[in-house]
Write an enzyme that holds these catalytic residues in place. Structure first.
Site, mmCIF file in Angstrom:
data_model
loop_
_atom_site.group_PDB
_atom_site.id
_atom_site.type_symbol
_atom_site.label_atom_id
_atom_site.label_comp_id
_atom_site.label_asym_id
_atom_site.label_seq_id
_atom_site.Cartn_x
_atom_site.Cartn_y
_atom_site.Cartn_z
ATOM 1 N N ARG A 42 14.393 7.237 -64.116
ATOM 2 C CA ARG A 42 13.595 7.352 -62.884
ATOM 3 C C ARG A 42 14.179 8.412 -61.949
ATOM 4 O O ARG A 42 13.443 9.166 -61.315
ATOM 5 C CB ARG A 42 13.545 6.016 -62.155
ATOM 6 C CG ARG A 42 12.678 5.014 -62.888
ATOM 7 C CD ARG A 42 12.496 3.780 -62.046
ATOM 8 N NE ARG A 42 11.834 2.724 -62.790
ATOM 9 C CZ ARG A 42 11.548 1.531 -62.278
ATOM 10 N NH1 ARG A 42 11.863 1.251 -61.041
ATOM 11 N NH2 ARG A 42 10.945 0.621 -63.013
ATOM 12 N N ASP A 156 8.049 -4.861 -46.515
ATOM 13 C CA ASP A 156 8.757 -4.469 -47.732
ATOM 14 C C ASP A 156 9.790 -3.422 -47.337
ATOM 15 O O ASP A 156 9.716 -2.849 -46.251
ATOM 16 C CB ASP A 156 7.783 -3.893 -48.781
ATOM 17 C CG ASP A 156 8.336 -3.960 -50.194
ATOM 18 O OD1 ASP A 156 8.008 -4.899 -50.943
ATOM 19 O OD2 ASP A 156 9.152 -3.066 -50.557
HETATM 20 C C1 SAM Z 1 8.493 -7.679 -57.741
HETATM 21 S S1 SAM Z 1 7.979 -7.253 -56.105
HETATM 22 C C2 SAM Z 1 7.355 -8.816 -55.534
HETATM 23 C C3 SAM Z 1 6.028 -8.679 -54.799
HETATM 24 C C4 SAM Z 1 5.378 -9.999 -54.375
HETATM 25 N N1 SAM Z 1 6.213 -10.748 -53.479
HETATM 26 C C5 SAM Z 1 4.987 -10.832 -55.564
HETATM 27 O O1 SAM Z 1 5.645 -11.854 -55.832
HETATM 28 O O2 SAM Z 1 4.044 -10.488 -56.265
HETATM 29 C C6 SAM Z 1 9.555 -7.134 -55.273
HETATM 30 C C7 SAM Z 1 9.487 -6.332 -53.970
HETATM 31 O O3 SAM Z 1 10.707 -6.537 -53.247
HETATM 32 C C8 SAM Z 1 10.997 -5.354 -52.521
HETATM 33 N N2 SAM Z 1 12.398 -5.373 -52.090
HETATM 34 C C9 SAM Z 1 13.511 -5.209 -52.852
HETATM 35 N N3 SAM Z 1 14.613 -5.288 -52.099
HETATM 36 C C10 SAM Z 1 14.197 -5.526 -50.829
HETATM 37 C C11 SAM Z 1 14.873 -5.698 -49.598
HETATM 38 N N4 SAM Z 1 16.191 -5.655 -49.505
HETATM 39 N N5 SAM Z 1 14.120 -5.898 -48.488
HETATM 40 C C12 SAM Z 1 12.759 -5.944 -48.558
HETATM 41 N N6 SAM Z 1 12.073 -5.794 -49.699
HETATM 42 C C13 SAM Z 1 12.786 -5.579 -50.827
HETATM 43 C C14 SAM Z 1 10.630 -4.256 -53.500
HETATM 44 O O4 SAM Z 1 10.412 -3.018 -52.845
HETATM 45 C C15 SAM Z 1 9.381 -4.820 -54.166
HETATM 46 O O5 SAM Z 1 8.201 -4.348 -53.574
#
Ligand code: SAM
Length: 288
Positions: A42, A156
């Site tokens: 990536r 996010d």
């Molecule tokens: C797999 S997605 C989950 C989306 C949704 N909550 C769901 O369950 O379908 C994980 C998300 O967590 C976000 N993320 C990761 N680390 C984070 C942080 N420290 N603070 C806020 N968001 C974070 C990522 O950018 C990503 O969009």
């Protein structure tokens, strides 16, 4: 599809360790070594765009580029590239059934409700919450009642997914799980350049506001205690101390009786917390 090792830049163990440490310190995401080829692949694309010749140069660049907000610009780009954003409308349907049947059922539409979709990715989760709230109040619902009383904060870390979420535009295949009446009620069909896409209708988008919030922040920009938090499928990337600290902060911003939803592959079993489990993955802050 070109995402091959061949086009990847070489990375030394110490450079990978520096990237891993940086990612952990900023986002709490604990990368395991088997993710190395994903990381390299990536970021190699990013190095090519920046016309850089090595990861050493890239690490140096991350360190030097400062954004207006004081946060390093390239660091934001790197987080965008390395975060996993998989999501779906009504992912883990059971949570939306619980919201509708156990939390919203006996409420009046005019009664204020504050919901936070923390780590909302591209917006499918907060819009699913908005549809659930709207539909739960459909007999009483008038947008002028619902709009000021229901507030859904969606946040996010990734600016890229937040922009996508705020646009409210999705490809047709992204809404294939929705039933036709639901789709018609809540989405507009795109035409012309938007052919093959749908857009969430205004009665939903006015309920949701988007903000960049890092779950690692010491305190969250939340003034009014919350009724519900959805924090699903992100804690899985955090180590145990990070999860424990986050759960403590969620406890702090919830109202007594407020409910926390976590992802189905996540659990609070191994961490210290003050919540009562209502069902697996559904927790409540005790009423004093
Ligand atoms: C797999 S997605 C989950 C989306 C949704 N909550 C769901 O369950 O379908 C994980 C998300 O967590 C976000 N993320 C990761 N680390 C984070 C942080 N420290 N603070 C806020 N968001 C974070 C990522 O950018 C990503 O969009």
């Amino acid at each position: 599809m070109i995402e091959t090792e061949q086009l990847a830049y070489p990375i030394s163990d110490s450079e990978f360790l520096k990237l891993k440490t940086l990612l952990y310190e900023v986002s709490g995401i604990a990368l395991s070594d088997h993710k190395k080829s994903m990381v390299v692949s990536r970021l190699s694309r990013r190095l090519r765009i920046l016309e850089m010749s090595s990861f050493a140069a890239y690490l140096d660049y991350i360190d030097k580029t400062s954004g207006e907000s004081g946060e390093k610009d390239e660091l934001v780009q790197m987080l965008d590239l390395l975060s996993t954003n998989k999501t779906d409308f009504f992912r883990e349907q059971h949570h939306f059934d619980f919201l509708s049947e156990r939390i919203l059922k006996d409420r009046r539409a005019s009664q204020p409700i504050r919901i936070w979709s923390a780590a909302c990715s591209s917006g499918e989760e907060p819009y699913s919450i908005a549809m659930t709230v709207y539909d739960a109040f459909s007999s009483q619902q008038r947008p002028d009642i619902l709009s000021p009383s229901c507030k859904i904060l969606a946040s996010d870390l990734s600016t890229r997914v937040l922009d996508q979420a705020a646009s409210g535009i999705y490809k047709m295949e992204g809404v294939r799980n929705l039933e036709l009446p639901q789709l018609k009620r809540h989405f507009l069909k795109g035409s012309g350049v938007q052919e093959g896409c749908v857009k969430v209708k205004k009665h939903l988008s006015t309920l949701v506001s988007f903000k960049r919030i890092n779950l690692m922040d010491d305190c969250f920009p939340i003034k009014t205690p919350l009724d519900v938090i959805f924090c699903r499928n992100v804690m899985i990337y955090f180590d145990r101390p990070t999860q424990e600290c986050l759960i403590g902060k969620f406890h702090h911003v919830l109202k007594p009786g407020g409910v926390l939803f976590i992802g189905h592959s996540e659990s609070l079993n191994w961490i210290q917390h003050q919540f009562k489990m209502l069902e697996p993955t559904i927790y409540q802050k005790e009423i004093d």
